[in-house]
Design a protein around this motif. Structure first.
Motif, PDB file in Angstrom:
ATOM      1  N   THR A  59      -8.334  11.683 -50.967  1.00 21.84           N
ATOM      2  CA  THR A  59      -7.254  12.324 -50.217  1.00 21.84           C
ATOM      3  C   THR A  59      -5.942  12.299 -50.998  1.00 21.84           C
ATOM      4  O   THR A  59      -5.153  13.250 -50.953  1.00 21.84           O
ATOM      5  N   LEU A  60      -5.703  11.231 -51.754  1.00 22.82           N
ATOM      6  CA  LEU A  60      -4.500  11.137 -52.578  1.00 22.82           C
ATOM      7  C   LEU A  60      -4.473  12.177 -53.695  1.00 22.82           C
ATOM      8  O   LEU A  60      -3.440  12.788 -53.969  1.00 22.82           O
ATOM      9  N   ILE A  61      -5.602  12.366 -54.357  1.00 25.51           N
ATOM     10  CA  ILE A  61      -5.607  13.208 -55.560  1.00 25.51           C
ATOM     11  C   ILE A  61      -5.925  14.667 -55.274  1.00 25.51           C
ATOM     12  O   ILE A  61      -5.643  15.527 -56.113  1.00 25.51           O
ATOM     13  N   ALA A  62      -6.504  14.962 -54.116  1.00 26.06           N
ATOM     14  CA  ALA A  62      -6.911  16.347 -53.821  1.00 26.06           C
ATOM     15  C   ALA A  62      -5.769  17.349 -53.956  1.00 26.06           C
ATOM     16  O   ALA A  62      -5.921  18.387 -54.630  1.00 26.06           O
ATOM     17  N   PRO A  63      -4.601  17.111 -53.346  1.00 26.43           N
ATOM     18  CA  PRO A  63      -3.525  18.103 -53.484  1.00 26.43           C
ATOM     19  C   PRO A  63      -2.995  18.208 -54.909  1.00 26.43           C
ATOM     20  O   PRO A  63      -2.551  19.290 -55.336  1.00 26.43           O
ATOM     21  N   LEU A  64      -3.056  17.127 -55.665  1.00 27.33           N
ATOM     22  CA  LEU A  64      -2.582  17.157 -57.047  1.00 27.33           C
ATOM     23  C   LEU A  64      -3.482  18.020 -57.923  1.00 27.33           C
ATOM     24  O   LEU A  64      -3.027  18.614 -58.909  1.00 27.33           O
ATOM     25  N   LEU A  65      -4.767  18.074 -57.571  1.00 25.59           N
ATOM     26  CA  LEU A  65      -5.731  18.840 -58.347  1.00 25.59           C
ATOM     27  C   LEU A  65      -6.039  20.197 -57.735  1.00 25.59           C
ATOM     28  O   LEU A  65      -6.870  20.944 -58.255  1.00 25.59           O
ATOM     29  N   GLY A  66      -5.369  20.507 -56.617  1.00 29.75           N
ATOM     30  CA  GLY A  66      -5.588  21.798 -55.980  1.00 29.75           C
ATOM     31  C   GLY A  66      -6.944  21.944 -55.331  1.00 29.75           C
ATOM     32  O   GLY A  66      -7.472  23.062 -55.212  1.00 29.75           O
ATOM     33  N   TRP A  67      -7.520  20.823 -54.898  1.00 31.99           N
ATOM     34  CA  TRP A  67      -8.846  20.880 -54.283  1.00 31.99           C
ATOM     35  C   TRP A  67      -8.773  21.411 -52.858  1.00 31.99           C
ATOM     36  O   TRP A  67      -7.863  21.049 -52.089  1.00 31.99           O
ATOM     37  N   SER A  68      -9.739  22.221 -52.493  1.00 32.87           N
ATOM     38  CA  SER A  68      -9.932  22.584 -51.090  1.00 32.87           C
ATOM     39  C   SER A  68     -10.557  21.392 -50.365  1.00 32.87           C
ATOM     40  O   SER A  68     -11.025  20.431 -51.008  1.00 32.87           O
ATOM     41  N   GLU A  69     -10.598  21.450 -49.048  1.00 31.31           N
ATOM     42  CA  GLU A  69     -11.248  20.374 -48.294  1.00 31.31           C
ATOM     43  C   GLU A  69     -12.727  20.295 -48.644  1.00 31.31           C
ATOM     44  O   GLU A  69     -13.293  19.204 -48.733  1.00 31.31           O
ATOM     45  N   GLU A  70     -13.343  21.443 -48.905  1.00 30.34           N
ATOM     46  CA  GLU A  70     -14.765  21.434 -49.277  1.00 30.34           C
ATOM     47  C   GLU A  70     -14.973  20.736 -50.625  1.00 30.34           C
ATOM     48  O   GLU A  70     -15.923  19.958 -50.787  1.00 30.34           O
ATOM     49  N   ARG A  71     -14.091  21.000 -51.573  1.00 26.17           N
ATOM     50  CA  ARG A  71     -14.218  20.348 -52.888  1.00 26.17           C
ATOM     51  C   ARG A  71     -13.955  18.856 -52.770  1.00 26.17           C
ATOM     52  O   ARG A  71     -14.659  18.042 -53.380  1.00 26.17           O
ATOM     53  N   ARG A  72     -12.960  18.485 -51.994  1.00 29.47           N
ATOM     54  CA  ARG A  72     -12.660  17.061 -51.809  1.00 29.47           C
ATOM     55  C   ARG A  72     -13.880  16.347 -51.226  1.00 29.47           C
ATOM     56  O   ARG A  72     -14.283  15.282 -51.707  1.00 29.47           O
ATOM     57  N   GLN A  73     -14.494  16.933 -50.204  1.00 28.87           N
ATOM     58  CA  GLN A  73     -15.649  16.306 -49.572  1.00 28.87           C
ATOM     59  C   GLN A  73     -16.839  16.263 -50.519  1.00 28.87           C
ATOM     60  O   GLN A  73     -17.604  15.283 -50.524  1.00 28.87           O
ATOM     61  N   ALA A  74     -16.995  17.291 -51.329  1.00 30.22           N
ATOM     62  CA  ALA A  74     -18.095  17.303 -52.299  1.00 30.22           C
ATOM     63  C   ALA A  74     -17.951  16.168 -53.302  1.00 30.22           C
ATOM     64  O   ALA A  74     -18.948  15.538 -53.693  1.00 30.22           O
ATOM     65  N   GLU A  75     -16.722  15.907 -53.748  1.00 36.52           N
ATOM     66  CA  GLU A  75     -16.483  14.798 -54.687  1.00 36.52           C
ATOM     67  C   GLU A  75     -16.816  13.454 -54.029  1.00 36.52           C
ATOM     68  O   GLU A  75     -17.440  12.590 -54.648  1.00 36.52           O
ATOM     69  N   VAL A  76     -16.410  13.287 -52.788  1.00 35.60           N
ATOM     70  CA  VAL A  76     -16.705  12.055 -52.063  1.00 35.60           C
ATOM     71  C   VAL A  76     -18.216  11.889 -51.895  1.00 35.60           C
ATOM     72  O   VAL A  76     -18.774  10.817 -52.151  1.00 35.60           O
ATOM     73  N   ASP A  77     -18.867  12.956 -51.473  1.00 36.63           N
ATOM     74  CA  ASP A  77     -20.318  12.884 -51.244  1.00 36.63           C
ATOM     75  C   ASP A  77     -21.066  12.554 -52.526  1.00 36.63           C
ATOM     76  O   ASP A  77     -22.010  11.753 -52.517  1.00 36.63           O
ATOM     77  N   ALA A  78     -20.662  13.166 -53.643  1.00 39.88           N
ATOM     78  CA  ALA A  78     -21.341  12.926 -54.920  1.00 39.88           C
ATOM     79  C   ALA A  78     -21.158  11.475 -55.368  1.00 39.88           C
ATOM     80  O   ALA A  78     -22.099  10.840 -55.857  1.00 39.88           O
ATOM     81  N   TYR A  79     -19.953  10.951 -55.202  1.00 38.20           N
ATOM     82  CA  TYR A  79     -19.685   9.573 -55.622  1.00 38.20           C
ATOM     83  C   TYR A  79     -20.509   8.588 -54.792  1.00 38.20           C
ATOM     84  O   TYR A  79     -21.141   7.665 -55.327  1.00 38.20           O
ATOM     85  N   LEU A  80     -20.511   8.776 -53.486  1.00 37.69           N
ATOM     86  CA  LEU A  80     -21.248   7.866 -52.606  1.00 37.69           C
ATOM     87  C   LEU A  80     -22.750   8.008 -52.808  1.00 37.69           C
ATOM     88  O   LEU A  80     -23.487   7.013 -52.729  1.00 37.69           O
TER      89      LEU A  80
END
Length: 556
Positions: free
Chosen positions: A519-540
């Motif tokens: 959530t901290l880095i998503a706006p800095l990288l221009g991530w959509s909510e879908e991209r942010r969730q995809a990164e979380v899902d992949a890491y977990l």
């Protein structure tokens, strides 16, 4: 404008360089550093993230290689102990002494007296190890530890047949991810350019003509770009043949891949590292680190790049054979795996030399192309120096004149300089940017990780008090995640958690912390909510995969 401009570290991306270095592990970073140090316009490209392969998956040791004496590889040992000293001088905030206990049983081969002779020779090779070092990171002389005292210090050792241990000092690489970034920053400070998530998909040129650069694909956008270079150095570690593609056979490159798996356990109780040979004849190090213990490595042929049940069971078998009780599932929190490039000298991966090899492909019809293979973290500086000596000598008619560059006694660009003690450097750092309002332990944590650049992290906190938030139970704070993206070219969640902060290096990361950082880095990288969730899902998901392998190993 380049497709890579948004995450270039250092000087703006050029269309042509004197030297292009492929690979952002310790080998590539040191080669690039010495190329820039010699005054050459240098570009470093890394397919994934800096240090994301073998360079971050270590036993946390900068060591001279005592085991290599058994293989009569005296040259590697002598070079390693010298390089260990230079690295300690350059970055004492990230490199510190660590005592090792070389255990001996009545069934050990070689026996205790022979081990002692080896340790004495090892220490003699490192006679000047304390020259110039801060007072609080100097190493004592080696000594013998008797059985009774040893069992008090290492409560898990099996007492049956135990004779004692030789205690000697090597060096702890406290945060290898941060040390690699410090060396990378030094390269950048010398005028170099670095780009991560940039995969080399081809070389410009073909057999019979000069290799004149690289074709690179942006791993984030998929766009490609051609970058010319007078000299190209392939330092992609275990993947040097993959980089060469169809040219690998013509280039004559042969590299073995050795997999090093570690178990990441609860604190097993020993304060010093224990270097032990199991009854199966294999060596492991049981190294305490950050309130946890690393057990490994396996050092086996890399049939896969993932931890397997067989890898886990090999480490369990080795440790259990000298332990008063076997490891159980509750002891083990995670696994770490790295793949090391070894020179194909005909030996197996366990006994292969840790020398490095520099190959000029000019005689194979590929002038302008060089490949580096073998080597290790400790000798990375010397490797970079020798590679560039070879490259410059072979390419003198094509490269501009170069300057003298001797990195042996140079601080890294973010090191604190000459303090009487490391503690004094940290005390001075703790007084910087008082308006940040952080407690001393957090300030020291930042100073250790970033060196003098920690003041930039403090400035972020001074400007936004919400960035003081702790990340789970680690010492990391939110400002570090922001800094990772804005100043250190992190572009994925794993880049931030595993190689810019410490929280991802301490074992499994709790899902709320993964969400917090994303959530901290998503706006800095221009991530959509879908991209942010995809990164979380992949890491977990990657974490769950490691847990499943551990569960399977301990069920068997």
């Amino acid at each position: 404008m380049s497709v890579f401009d948004e995450r270039v570290l250092g000087a703006p991306l050029r269309r042509k360089y004197d030297v292009a270095v492929i690979g952002g592990g310790i080998t590539g970073v040191q080669v690039a550093r010495h190329a820039a140090g010699r005054g050459l316009r240098t570009l470093l490209v890394e397919r994934e993230d800096y240090g994301s392969g073998t360079s971050a998956a270590t036993t946390k040791a900068i060591h001279g290689g005592l085991r290599y004496l058994e293989q009569y590889d005296f040259g590697v040992v002598a070079e390693s102990v010298s390089e260990r000293h230079y690295l300690g001088l350059a970055a004492p905030h990230l490199v510190q002494p660590r005592s090792f206990l070389l255990t001996a049983y009545d069934w050990s081969s070689p026996p205790a007296p022979v081990l002692g002779a080896g340790v004495a020779l090892y220490e003699a090779m490192a006679l000047g190890r304390n020259i110039g070092m801060p007072k609080d990171v100097r190493s004592p002389r080696f000594r013998w530890i008797g059985k009774k005292k040893l069992l008090n210090q290492v409560p898990w050792l099996d007492p049956e047949g135990l004779v004692g241990a030789w205690r000697h000092d090597d060096t702890l690489n406290i945060h290898p991810e941060r040390l690699l970034l410090a060396i990378l920053n030094t390269f950048v400070a010398d005028g170099g350019t670095a780009v991560n998530h940039a995969e080399v998909t081809g070389l410009l040129g073909r057999p019979g003509e000069r290799i004149r650069g690289i074709q690179v694909r942006d791993g984030i956008t998929g766009m490609t770009e051609k970058i010319e270079a007078t000299v190209t150095v392939n330092a992609a570690g275990p993947w040097v043949a993959e980089v060469l593609g169809d040219l690998a056979e013509d280039a004559g490159v042969r590299v073995k891949q050795a997999k090093g798996v570690h178990l990441f356990t609860r604190d097993l109780g020993n304060r010093d590292a224990v270097y032990v040979r199991g009854r199966n004849g294999r060596h492991i190090v049981v190294n305490p680190w950050e309130g946890r213990t690393l057990v490994g490595p396996t050092d086996t042929p890399a049939e896969s790049t993932e931890t397997t049940v067989a890898d886990i069971n090999l480490l369990r078998e080795t440790l259990d054979s000298v332990s008063v009780r076997p490891l159980v599932r509750a002891d083990v929190q995670d696994t770490i795996v790295g793949v090391r490039p070894l020179i194909d000298d005909g030996n197996d991966t366990y006994t292969s030399s840790r020398r490095f090899d520099i190959r000029d492909h000019g005689p194979n019809g590929l002038p302008g192309l060089f490949t580096v293979s073998g080597g290790k973290w400790t000798t990375g500086r010397k490797m970079g120096e020798k590679v560039m000596d070879t490259v410059i000598e072979a390419s003198a008619q094509h490269l501009p004149p170069t300057r003298v560059f001797d990195s042996r006694h140079l601080d890294l660009s973010t090191s604190f300089g000459d303090y009487d003690t490391v503690a004094a450097a940290f005390s001075a750092a703790a007084a910087r940017v008082p308006e940040a309002g952080l407690p001393r332990d957090t300030r020291v944590h930042l100073a250790r990780l970033y060196g003098t650049a920690h003041e930039k992290v403090l400035a972020l906190v001074a400007g936004d008090r919400t960035l003081t938030a702790r990340l789970g139970g680690s010492a990391d704070i939110a400002a570090q995640a922001v800094y990772a993206v804005t100043e250190e070219s992190a572009r994925t969640l794993a880049d931030v958690l595993d190689r810019r902060l410490t929280v991802g290096t301490l074992g499994l990361v709790d899902a709320p912390v993964v969400e917090q950082v994303a959530t901290l880095i998503a706006p800095l990288l221009g991530w959509s909510e879908e991209r942010r969730q995809a990164e979380v899902d992949a890491y977990l998901a990657a974490q769950r995969g490691r847990v499943e392998v551990l569960d399977e190993a301990f069920r068997g």
